[in-house]
Design a protein around this motif. Structure first.
Motif, PDB file in Angstrom:
ATOM      1  N   MET A  32      -3.665   3.349 -11.805  1.00 37.06           N
ATOM      2  CA  MET A  32      -2.490   2.795 -11.141  1.00 37.06           C
ATOM      3  C   MET A  32      -2.247   3.479  -9.799  1.00 37.06           C
ATOM      4  O   MET A  32      -1.953   2.832  -8.794  1.00 37.06           O
ATOM      5  CB  MET A  32      -1.268   2.960 -12.065  1.00 37.06           C
ATOM      6  N   PHE A  33      -2.417   4.805  -9.762  1.00 35.53           N
ATOM      7  CA  PHE A  33      -2.239   5.524  -8.506  1.00 35.53           C
ATOM      8  C   PHE A  33      -3.343   5.202  -7.512  1.00 35.53           C
ATOM      9  O   PHE A  33      -3.111   5.152  -6.305  1.00 35.53           O
ATOM     10  CB  PHE A  33      -2.192   7.035  -8.761  1.00 35.53           C
ATOM     11  N   ALA A  34      -4.548   4.979  -8.003  1.00 38.94           N
ATOM     12  CA  ALA A  34      -5.659   4.671  -7.108  1.00 38.94           C
ATOM     13  C   ALA A  34      -5.411   3.375  -6.349  1.00 38.94           C
ATOM     14  O   ALA A  34      -5.707   3.268  -5.159  1.00 38.94           O
ATOM     15  CB  ALA A  34      -6.955   4.573  -7.902  1.00 38.94           C
ATOM     16  N   MET A  35      -4.851   2.377  -7.021  1.00 35.93           N
ATOM     17  CA  MET A  35      -4.600   1.106  -6.356  1.00 35.93           C
ATOM     18  C   MET A  35      -3.276   1.106  -5.607  1.00 35.93           C
ATOM     19  O   MET A  35      -3.054   0.295  -4.711  1.00 35.93           O
ATOM     20  CB  MET A  35      -4.604  -0.041  -7.382  1.00 35.93           C
ATOM     21  N   PHE A  36      -2.391   2.054  -5.969  1.00 37.09           N
ATOM     22  CA  PHE A  36      -1.003   1.976  -5.511  1.00 37.09           C
ATOM     23  C   PHE A  36      -0.858   2.044  -3.997  1.00 37.09           C
ATOM     24  O   PHE A  36      -0.161   1.222  -3.384  1.00 37.09           O
ATOM     25  CB  PHE A  36      -0.206   3.113  -6.166  1.00 37.09           C
ATOM     26  N   GLY A  37      -1.516   3.031  -3.373  1.00 37.14           N
ATOM     27  CA  GLY A  37      -1.331   3.224  -1.937  1.00 37.14           C
ATOM     28  C   GLY A  37      -1.668   1.995  -1.137  1.00 37.14           C
ATOM     29  O   GLY A  37      -0.897   1.560  -0.266  1.00 37.14           O
ATOM     30  N   ALA A  38      -2.827   1.386  -1.409  1.00 38.87           N
ATOM     31  CA  ALA A  38      -3.240   0.204  -0.654  1.00 38.87           C
ATOM     32  C   ALA A  38      -2.423  -1.021  -1.047  1.00 38.87           C
ATOM     33  O   ALA A  38      -2.064  -1.841  -0.191  1.00 38.87           O
ATOM     34  CB  ALA A  38      -4.730  -0.059  -0.887  1.00 38.87           C
ATOM     35  N   THR A  39      -2.095  -1.158  -2.340  1.00 42.56           N
ATOM     36  CA  THR A  39      -1.390  -2.350  -2.799  1.00 42.56           C
ATOM     37  C   THR A  39      -0.003  -2.474  -2.184  1.00 42.56           C
ATOM     38  O   THR A  39       0.400  -3.552  -1.745  1.00 42.56           O
ATOM     39  CB  THR A  39      -1.287  -2.336  -4.345  1.00 42.56           C
ATOM     40  N   VAL A  40       0.750  -1.366  -2.120  1.00 44.17           N
ATOM     41  CA  VAL A  40       2.094  -1.456  -1.546  1.00 44.17           C
ATOM     42  C   VAL A  40       2.069  -1.468  -0.026  1.00 44.17           C
ATOM     43  O   VAL A  40       3.067  -1.819   0.611  1.00 44.17           O
ATOM     44  CB  VAL A  40       2.985  -0.302  -2.046  1.00 44.17           C
ATOM     45  N   THR A  41       0.928  -1.106   0.571  1.00 48.32           N
ATOM     46  CA  THR A  41       0.837  -1.160   2.032  1.00 48.32           C
ATOM     47  C   THR A  41       0.879  -2.593   2.533  1.00 48.32           C
ATOM     48  O   THR A  41       1.443  -2.869   3.599  1.00 48.32           O
ATOM     49  CB  THR A  41      -0.456  -0.481   2.508  1.00 48.32           C
ATOM     50  N   VAL A  42       0.303  -3.527   1.779  1.00 45.04           N
ATOM     51  CA  VAL A  42       0.284  -4.926   2.215  1.00 45.04           C
ATOM     52  C   VAL A  42       1.688  -5.494   2.381  1.00 45.04           C
ATOM     53  O   VAL A  42       1.996  -6.084   3.420  1.00 45.04           O
ATOM     54  CB  VAL A  42      -0.555  -5.786   1.249  1.00 45.04           C
ATOM     55  N   PRO A  43       2.599  -5.344   1.404  1.00 42.44           N
ATOM     56  CA  PRO A  43       3.964  -5.823   1.655  1.00 42.44           C
ATOM     57  C   PRO A  43       4.669  -5.079   2.784  1.00 42.44           C
ATOM     58  O   PRO A  43       5.501  -5.657   3.488  1.00 42.44           O
ATOM     59  CB  PRO A  43       4.678  -5.619   0.311  1.00 42.44           C
ATOM     60  N   LEU A  44       4.339  -3.805   2.979  1.00 41.59           N
ATOM     61  CA  LEU A  44       4.934  -3.067   4.088  1.00 41.59           C
ATOM     62  C   LEU A  44       4.514  -3.658   5.431  1.00 41.59           C
ATOM     63  O   LEU A  44       5.301  -3.709   6.380  1.00 41.59           O
ATOM     64  CB  LEU A  44       4.516  -1.595   4.028  1.00 41.59           C
ATOM     65  N   LEU A  45       3.284  -4.121   5.517  1.00 40.61           N
ATOM     66  CA  LEU A  45       2.761  -4.658   6.773  1.00 40.61           C
ATOM     67  C   LEU A  45       3.151  -6.117   6.994  1.00 40.61           C
ATOM     68  O   LEU A  45       3.159  -6.588   8.130  1.00 40.61           O
ATOM     69  CB  LEU A  45       1.228  -4.535   6.800  1.00 40.61           C
ATOM     70  N   ASP A 327     -14.069   1.546 -20.097  1.00 33.45           N
ATOM     71  CA  ASP A 327     -13.383   0.643 -21.016  1.00 33.45           C
ATOM     72  C   ASP A 327     -12.321  -0.156 -20.269  1.00 33.45           C
ATOM     73  O   ASP A 327     -11.410   0.420 -19.659  1.00 33.45           O
ATOM     74  CB  ASP A 327     -12.719   1.452 -22.130  1.00 33.45           C
ATOM     75  N   PRO A 328     -12.400  -1.500 -20.282  1.00 32.07           N
ATOM     76  CA  PRO A 328     -11.401  -2.332 -19.589  1.00 32.07           C
ATOM     77  C   PRO A 328      -9.977  -2.102 -20.074  1.00 32.07           C
ATOM     78  O   PRO A 328      -9.027  -2.387 -19.357  1.00 32.07           O
ATOM     79  CB  PRO A 328     -11.871  -3.757 -19.895  1.00 32.07           C
ATOM     80  N   ARG A 329      -9.810  -1.564 -21.296  1.00 31.27           N
ATOM     81  CA  ARG A 329      -8.468  -1.308 -21.809  1.00 31.27           C
ATOM     82  C   ARG A 329      -7.731  -0.278 -20.951  1.00 31.27           C
ATOM     83  O   ARG A 329      -6.503  -0.350 -20.808  1.00 31.27           O
ATOM     84  CB  ARG A 329      -8.545  -0.830 -23.256  1.00 31.27           C
ATOM     85  N   VAL A 330      -8.458   0.671 -20.379  1.00 32.22           N
ATOM     86  CA  VAL A 330      -7.837   1.671 -19.516  1.00 32.22           C
ATOM     87  C   VAL A 330      -7.265   1.012 -18.268  1.00 32.22           C
ATOM     88  O   VAL A 330      -6.158   1.342 -17.811  1.00 32.22           O
ATOM     89  CB  VAL A 330      -8.867   2.757 -19.139  1.00 32.22           C
ATOM     90  N   VAL A 331      -7.996   0.054 -17.701  1.00 39.05           N
ATOM     91  CA  VAL A 331      -7.526  -0.665 -16.520  1.00 39.05           C
ATOM     92  C   VAL A 331      -6.301  -1.514 -16.873  1.00 39.05           C
ATOM     93  O   VAL A 331      -5.362  -1.636 -16.079  1.00 39.05           O
ATOM     94  CB  VAL A 331      -8.650  -1.544 -15.935  1.00 39.05           C
TER      95      VAL A 331
END
Length: 465
Positions: A32-45, A327-331
């Motif tokens: 979740m943290f790995a995707m977080f920085g880039a994911t929330v940047t899009v709405p910011l931009l 394991d996809p369950r972790v994702v």
């Protein structure tokens, strides 16, 4: 062999079934943290809603896993490729806030861009992957991705100009951790850059009161509720689009749909990367047509409710390689966490209160990375630029995209952030094609008109054999 790992080749691969739910939860939080920085940047931009973005990233990931038979350990976060389209249709207001009137129209365009994935998926299922891919070789998709990054460059500089000190702090942190970071810190340099620059703004802007540092509007954070719904109906396609306004609808569709050509190719590359990391052939099982359907429908679902386009995230592929837990369950645990955070308006307020200079420093790097990805795709595909036809195709794509966007002769006004376009009418319907749309169309046509002679000769020799 221990209870927690199995061996595949030379590298130990941890079996999530042996780790237990506690460790799986921690690994999910890491994703979740790995995707977080880039994911929330899009709405910011772009001005999109942060809460909606997190909700749709989580729901989109779960939908993708369902449609791919729970086999592919991929996380779907916000796509940067569509940022140029969002800003072309709904440019930010002078204060950096989102254009709430036009954003639903941009989302409508992305809904149909997502549906384009279904068409390619159907074609791939019927005729085979190899035949379809001939229309979208790296010499076409690479320059389009490069143009997307270059078209966004002025926006990054404009944001940086609001507070260069914060922009430089954010940029330096990202570069430093990306090059010298260890372990998890190397995977989330964007998030660390945002947090680090945010702390600097609070210390020097709010507490020290330095005039050259933009302070954080802490009152908005204090006023925000802890719990709230993540979707604003007026920001959805259902509540924010006037379908009788054919001009706005047409501009949105013609601007956004062609971008999907590049993002579909990016998707194929991501699935190949995940397959190589995990050591499984996801192209054939569950099948590339299924992953395309999952990505496309996740994008359309997100956009219907005011979220950004989704895409499979390379950051999370990096986490797979780092943790060696496939394991996809972790994702899916990461997806559940993203959904949980989306119901916290105070969390969204913290993001929205961020000085725009920090966004500029982050986007300075990200937009360049988009262009670099296009270059990397062509290098990895060994596109031969000693051949005139490859030079011509790439050159025309880049010039069309940048030239139309920034040329005053095409109606562009760089100072007021108005993009140029090609405008014409079909009957009574006014059509406006962005530079990226024209670049994509022209690139496909040129590639078809001037086929690679070496590849044609190779195909003919295979047929004769």
């Amino acid at each position: 062999m221990s209870n927690e790992k199995i061996n595949v080749g030379r590298e130990p691969v941890y079996d999530a079934r042996k780790l237990g739910y506690g460790k799986m939860g921690i690994l999910g939080f890491q994703h979740m943290f790995a995707m977080f920085g880039a994911t929330v940047t899009v709405p910011l931009l772009t001005g999109l809603n942060v809460q909606t973005t997190l909700l749709m990233a989580g729901l989109g990931t779960l939908l993708f896993h369902l449609l791919t038979r729970f086999k592919v350990p991929a996380f779907l976060g916000s796509s940067f490729a569509f940022i140029g389209g969002y800003l072309a249709i709904a440019p930010l207001n002078a204060d950096g806030s989102g254009n709430l009137e036009m954003l639903p129209y941009a989302c409508l365009g992305v809904v149909f861009a997502g549906l384009l994935y279904l068409i390619l998926a159907l074609v791939m299922k019927l005729v085979g992957v190899s035949k379809v891919m001939k229309l979208f070789p790296p010499v076409v998709t690479g320059p389009i991705i490069i143009a997307i990054g270059l078209c966004l460059a002025p926006s990054a500089l404009n944001n940086c100009a609001t507070c260069w000190p914060l922009a430089i702090v954010a940029l330096c942190i990202v570069i430093g951790f990306n090059i010298w970071g260890k372990g998890m810190a190397k995977i989330i340099p964007i998030l660390i850059g945002v947090i680090g620059a945010y702390i600097v703004a609070l210390l020097l802007g709010n507490l020290a009161g330095l005039s050259f540092i933009t302070p954080v509007d802490t009152q908005k954070i204090i006023d925000a509720a802890w719990i709230g719904l993540p979707v604003d109906w007026s920001g959805t396609v259902f509540g924010g689009v006037d379908f009788a306004d054919t001009a706005k609808v047409t501009v949105a569709l013609t601007t956004m749909i062609p971008i999907a050509i590049a993002t579909m190719m990016e998707h194929i590359g991501d699935i190949c990367a995940i397959s190589a990391t995990v050591g499984k052939d996801y192209i054939n099982d569950p099948g590339l047509h299924r992953t395309l359907i999952g990505d496309g429908l996740a994008t359309s679902l997100s956009s219907l409710f005011g979220g950004p386009a989704n895409t499979t995230y390379g950051e999370n592929t990096g986490v797979l390689a780092l943790s060696r837990v496939y394991d996809p369950r972790v994702v899916r645990i990461a997806a559940y966490l993203a959904i949980l955070f989306s119901f916290c308006p105070k969390f969204a307020a913290i993001i929205n209160a961020m000085p725009i200079g920090i966004v500029g420093g982050i986007s300075f790097m990200l937009y360049g990375m988009i262009a670099s990805i296009g270059i990397r795709n062509m290098v990895e595909a060994q596109v031969d630029f000693s051949k005139s036809r490859n030079v011509i195709v790439a050159a025309v794509i880049v010039v069309c995209a940048l030239g139309i966007k920034f040329s005053s002769g095409m109606g562009a006004d760089v100072i007021n952030s108005i993009d140029g376009s090609v405008n014409f009418k079909v009957g009574t319907v006014a059509i406006s094609l962005s530079g990226l749309a024209i670049a994509a169309i022209v690139g496909i046509i040129l590639n078809a008109l001037f086929p690679d002679k070496d590849k044609v000769q190779s195909i003919n020799e295979d047929i004769e054999k």
